[in-house]
Structures are given as structure tokens and as C-alpha cells.
Design an enzyme around this catalytic site. Structure first.
Site, PDB file in Angstrom:
ATOM      1  CE  LYS A   1      -3.914   0.294   2.179  1.00  0.00           C
ATOM      2  NZ  LYS A   1      -4.988   0.340   3.199  1.00  0.00           N
TER       3      LYS A   1
ATOM      4  CD  GLU B   1     -19.244  -5.450   8.417  1.00  0.00           C
ATOM      5  OE1 GLU B   1     -18.671  -4.525   7.817  1.00  0.00           O
ATOM      6  OE2 GLU B   1     -19.290  -6.630   7.985  1.00  0.00           O
TER       7      GLU B   1
ATOM      8  NE  ARG C   1     -21.558  -5.860   4.254  1.00  0.00           N
ATOM      9  CZ  ARG C   1     -20.416  -6.233   3.666  1.00  0.00           C
ATOM     10  NH1 ARG C   1     -19.280  -5.977   4.238  1.00  0.00           N
ATOM     11  NH2 ARG C   1     -20.433  -6.873   2.525  1.00  0.00           N
TER      12      ARG C   1
END
Length: 618
Positions: free
Chosen positions: A282, A368, A396
Site C-alpha cells: 500500500k 460485522e 450487514r
């Protein structure tokens, strides 16, 4: 943006243009693409580190696969900026995340190259599987690729899809973009050599023919299988993916464009479900982002030459900071407190808490559903769980909220951040529905603070309540309210803020300032309702008798929201009263600043008054 500084990139208006270049020039194109991305985001703000990390992978994919005929699905959309640049949106990049500009994530209505509209994670493999099965039934010859980040791979949905794909075995490719994953293996010469072997037709043919030859000799077949797994396991984390039915290939250096192109060209010829493990960094190519990719994940406008993000002076703390400070205050005297977040610890203001109380902090990654049921387990054992979660992500875990928390009436506190309009992240992230989908759940208490002091008091009230509680608050700064000592608020108790005539404005949440401004101009009564569930029924009965019009105001969908609850209650008491519900309209709300969006949908004082006048004149 002066495209003359990007002589190769300015010639690329589509992937077809990219494929006209010789492979020898791809590395130069990647250099220009990375610099262009850096320059654009520094001027527009947005997601940076993820895109910098996939420049070579994006280029290689569009070079090898015949997009848009072939389908590439990006999971999540943070890494899709280079994809947008190469697919005809290069000159619009300065508008990204702005009102009327490019969507912050892949969006089907924006481009034929965006196969799946996405803002949440871990959906790519399921969608790719559906497309792959469909295209094989049509015998279209289309190739399907899902690019999923290692973070998104932590969600159970990704493995559910892989398990199904491994059973059906369609022709599809899953690319795991691995930039910080424990399964990462060394990317040395041996691994690169092995990758070339594993992606070759010769290896696949040998493996399958060997299995057929040995099929009737069980001991030798088992030995062959174990030897194959052992050889691959020496240098790659292949076993898990192989057990799910995928042919594992990798790891491959995600910044070696030639190796990527060569590997993808070979993988493109293979049959059945393939998994390519790509190692990336990244922030690649921009040193500050390489050193701190979390800080440089989403950035404001900045000077790329300085390599320093501008400080955001905040005289007033954000609601997330208020929540984080409250967590620390409570944990100081209560070691039963357990704080849970699904990969949103920093965004939810929990960094200080995590550092001070690491044994009471649980980042469950992008999971979640697990976060909510983990909290249920804590509550069953006598602990005090708090789930810090964005409104749009709690959707979710709706089944877990109902079945694992509410039915058992467990004391779980949901600290719902980013409720209402979030701004630049757009329709996938607006917290538009939490009041609607939580209000119908039995045993649930729902509170909507109007300022940061009320937010603290409500969090404290919910923490001490012996049942499920939701406290929802918005993104951004508070109002500057003075913080007072913590006290329990009686359930369902509203607060009279202004006395007026004829019209009563019932406020739910942090629009109270705008509501009071509107009330001054029309001499209306203002009641800060504070509780969506239970409602202050006594006050509703009184106000309906003394005022001709009740106006409910909330930053939630009008459909099924707090205003609907007011109407349902008065109807159940057979009270006839004119009611106007003001809130979010029945549509998905695109990106823009919070103020821009609120004005557009009529949640500023002027438009509140206009809506009331129009209602009265009907």
C-alpha cells in the site's frame, strides 16, 4: 492537469488503447499512472494508499483481459482509482467524491467497465461467481476476475462464495491483493519460479492426469496428493484455498509488471476456479504513504512535494472523539467493558482506548456479523459489550441484532457512528436507514442525541441499561456544547427547547440547531424528542391537543423512521392531527459535502420552513 507531463498516459482513453502498447512500455505507463494518481488525489482529496498499491496489477489486468468484454470486479472500491483512470475517466478524476462528480467507488451507472456497484467489502467473489455461471451457460467466452483485498477476505461472505465456487467449479479467477496478511510468503526467486510452474497448463495437465492414473490405486493416490500439498505448502499458503476447490497460484510480486502479465496470460487459459495470490505494498511509490499507509488511506488535499498531510484544526471535537473519550472514562472504573469494532477502530475514535486498554479492545476485522454475536457472547457471560459500528455497516449484521441480541434481551450497546448524511463517500455509505430497521425490533431502545453532551449522557444511559440499546450520532464535529457530569436519562424523556404557537417541531438528532433557527422565524414550539424508542407518549398526547400541526425532523429515511413512529402512535390512540414528516427522501443519496446534501434534500432552516408552508397551503 497538464497531460503533456504524461505522454504515454494521455494516449490511453480506454483499455483498448493500453493494449496497443508493447509490453516493454508498460513499466513506463505505470510510472506515469502512479504519478497522475498522486497528483489528482492531492488536489481533490480521496483514497490514495490503496490505489498506489495496485497500479501494476490494474495495468496488467486491463492489458491481458479484454475489458469490458471480460469482467473485472474490484473489492472494495478504494483500490479502483487506477482502474477509473485507465477506463475513460482520466480527465474527470479531479471531481471524484464531489457533488455531481465521479463516484468514490465503482458504480455501474458511471461506466461499462464497472461491473458491480460496491462500497462495502467482500462481495466480489459472490458476484463474480454469478456472472461466471451465467456466461458459461451462454457459452460467451467471457472471462471473470474478482480482485479482493486481504482485508476484505476476512469477511465470512468471501469464504462462503469460495466454498460454493469450489463446488461448482466454473472458470473464474480470484486475485487476492495481499498487502498485510499473515499468509504472505516470501517473494523470492524460488516463489517466482514456482508461480510460473503452478500457472502453466503443463502443471495443471500433469496434476489432473496423475490423479486419473492413480485413481484406482488409493495408497499411491493419497501419497501423490500429500506430496503435492507438501511441495506447495513449503513455499505457499495453498492448502486452505485448495481445500475450498481453487487452484492456488502464487505468490507473485504485484509490482513486477512483466511477471504479472506473464502469469495472467497463463492463468487466462486455465479451466476451473483459480486463485492468484499477489503481494503488493500500500502506498507504493510515494514514501510517506509507504511508511504509514493507514494515515494515507483517505486524505484531504495536500502538497505531494511536502509529504505532510495538513493538520485539521478542530476547536470542537468530533462525535467519534467524544465516544472514544467516553470509552476511556468508563473503562477506568469498569474492567467488564469490552469494546468491539469491525475494522473501524480509528474511524470510530477508539485509538486511544485501544492503546490504554488493549485487553478490552477487539478489532474483529471486516466481520460485522461476528462482531454483534461476539458481543452477545460477552453479554451472556456478564461482561458489558459495546459495538462501535458505522450505520451503513450495521445493516450487514441485522439478523444477528435480532436473533442473537434482541430476542435474548441482552445488554449490548450499539454506538452507531456515521448516522445520517456522511458526505463524500456517497450512497453506499449514507447512514440513512438505521432508525427504520432498528425501530421495529422488540426490546431495542433507540436514542438520538442532539449534541455531544447529550451523546455522552445517552451512551452512559445505554451502558447501564439491562437490554439492547442503540445510540446514533453523525460524522463530524459537535456543536461545541459544554460536557457535563454523566447522569442517566429516564427512558423516553423528551426536552422542551422552545415554546411557540400552532406548529410543533419534533426533533430527532443533531439537526436541533437548524430546527431552532426555523422555529424562530415561524414562532413554532420545538421539542427535542431524544428517544425514537420508547417515544415520549405523554408529551405527544399533550402537544397533539395544543398544536394544529406536528412536524417531525430527522436525518434518516422518512420511510419507517422516527416520524413514522409518531404517526403510528397517534393513530393507535385515534388522535387526528396533521403530521408532516421531514427527513431523507425515498432515494439513494449521492456524494457531496454534508452541507451540500442537506440543502439539496431540504434539511436546512430555509427549506424546512418552505416545506412547512407548502404543507399548510395544500
Amino acid at each position: 492537469m497538464n497531460l503533456n507531463n504524461y505522454p504515454l498516459l494521455k494516449q490511453i482513453n480506454s483499455p483498448e488503447d493500453l493494449r496497443c502498447f508493447p509490453q516493454s512500455q508498460l513499466s513506463s505507463i505505470c510510472l506515469e499512472l502512479r504519478q497522475y494518481l498522486l497528483t489528482c488525489v492531492s488536489q481533490s482529496s480521496g483514497h490514495l494508499a490503496s490505489g498506489l498499491g495496485v497500479v501494476e496489477l490494474t495495468t496488467a489486468l486491463h492489458y491481458v483481459y479484454y475489458t469490458p468484454f471480460d469482467k473485472i470486479i474490484w473489492d472494495v472500491g478504494h483500490q479502483a482509482y487506477p482502474h477509473k483512470i485507465l477506463t475513460g475517466r482520466r480527465d474527470q478524476m479531479l471531481t471524484i467524491r464531489q457533488k455531481g462528480g465521479l463516484h468514490p467507488f465503482p458504480h455501474r451507472n458511471e461506466s461499462e467497465y464497472d461491473v458491480l456497484t460496491t462500497g462495502h467489502s467482500s462481495t466480489s467473489i459472490s458476484a463474480a461467481l454469478g456472472i461466471a455461471i451465467s456466461e458459461q451457460k451462454k457459452q460467451s467466452g467471457k472471462q471473470v476476475v474478482a480482485v479482493i483485498g486481504d482485508g476484505a477476505l476476512t469477511a465470512g461472505m468471501a469464504f462462503e462464495a469460495m466454498n460454493h465456487a469450489g463446488h461448482i467449479k466454473p472458470d473464474m479467477l480470484v486475485i487476492v491483493n495481499d498487502n498485510d496478511m499473515s499468509i504472505s510468503a516470501n517473494t523470492g526467486a524460488l516463489n517466482q519460479h514456482l508461480t510460473q510452474i503452478l500457472s502453466s497448463k503443463a502443471y495443471t495437465s500433469f496434476r489432473e492426469s496423475g490423479k486419473r492414473v492413480l485413481a484406482n490405486i488409493p495408497p499411491l493416490k493419497e501419497l501423490f496428493k500429500k506430496t503435492e500439498e507438501h511441495l506447495k505448502g513449503l513455499v505457499t499458503p495453498a492448502t486452505l484455498f485448495e481445500e475450498l476447490g481453487f487452484n492456488y497460484i502464487g505468490p507473485v510480486d504485484g509490482h513486477d509488471i512483466d511477471s504479472l502479465v506473464t502469469t495472467l496470460q497463463k492463468v487466462r487459459q486455465l479451466k476451473g476456479p483459480q486463485l492468484l495470490h499477489v503481494i503488493t505494498q500500500k502506498g507504493k511509490g510515494y514514501e510517506p504513504a509507504e511508511k504509514d499507509p493507514t494515515l494515507w488511506h483517505g486524505v484531504p488535499k495536500f502538497n505531494p512535494n511536502d509529504g505532510i498531510l495538513p493538520a485539521t484544526p478542530r476547536a470542537i471535537p468530533t462525535y467519534s472523539q467524544i465516544f472514544g473519550d467516553w470509552l476511556c472514562e468508563m473503562a477506568k472504573n469498569d474492567n467488564r467493558l469490552m469494546a468491539i469494532t469491525p475494522a473501524m477502530g480509528e474511524g470510530s475514535g477508539m485509538t486511544k482506548f485501544a492503546n490504554r486498554y488493549p485487553d478490552q479492545f477487539f478489532d474483529v476485522a471486516i466481520a460485522e456479523q461476528h462482531a454483534v454475536t461476539l458481543a452477545a457472547g460477552f453479554a451472556i457471560s456478564g461482561l458489558k459489550p459495546i459495538v462501535a459500528i458505522y450505520s451503513t455497516f450495521l445493516q450487514r449484521a441485522y439478523d444477528q441484532v435480532i436473533h442473537d441480541v434482541a430476542i435474548q434481551n441482552l445488554p449490548v450497546l450499539f454506538a452507531i457512528d456515521r448516522a445520517g448524511i456522511v458526505g463524500a463517500d456517497g450512497e453506499t455509505h449514507q447512514g440513512a436507514f438505521d432508525l427504520s430497521y432498528l425501530r421495529c425490533v422488540p426490546n431495542m431502545v433507540i436514542m438520538t442525541p442532539s449534541d455531544e453532551n447529550e451523546c455522552r449522557q445517552m451512551l452512559y444511559t445505554g451502558y447501564l441499561h439491562n437490554g439492547p440499546v442503540a445510540v446514533r450520532y453523525p460524522r463530524g464535529e459537535g456543536t461545541g456544547a459544554q460536557l457535563k457530569p454523566l447522569e442517566v436519562i429516564p427512558l423516553g424523556q423528551s426536552k422542551l427547547c422552545r415554546e411557540g404557537k400552532n406548529i410543533a417541531l419534533l426533533n430527532f438528532g443533531t439537526l436541533l440547531t437548524e430546527v431552532l433557527q426555523a422555529a424562530e422565524q415561524i414562532d413554532a414550539t420545538v421539542i427535542d424528542m431524544r428517544f425514537v424508542k420508547p417515544l415520549d407518549e405523554k408529551v405527544l398526547l399533550q402537544i397533539s391537543q395544543t398544536h394544529n400541526i406536528l412536524v417531525t425532523i430527522e436525518e434518516n429515511s422518512i420511510k419507517g423512521g422516527a416520524g413514522s413512529g409518531v404517526g403510528e402512535y397517534l393513530l393507535s390512540k385515534k388522535i387526528k392531527c396533521d403530521i408532516l414528516n421531514i427527513g431523507l427522501p425515498d432515494k439513494f443519496i449521492s456524494q457531496g459535502s454534508q452541507n451540500e446534501v442537506r440543502q439539496e434534500i431540504g434539511l436546512d432552516p430555509k427549506h424546512i420552513i418552505d416545506k412547512i408552508n407548502n404543507f399548510m397551503n395544500q
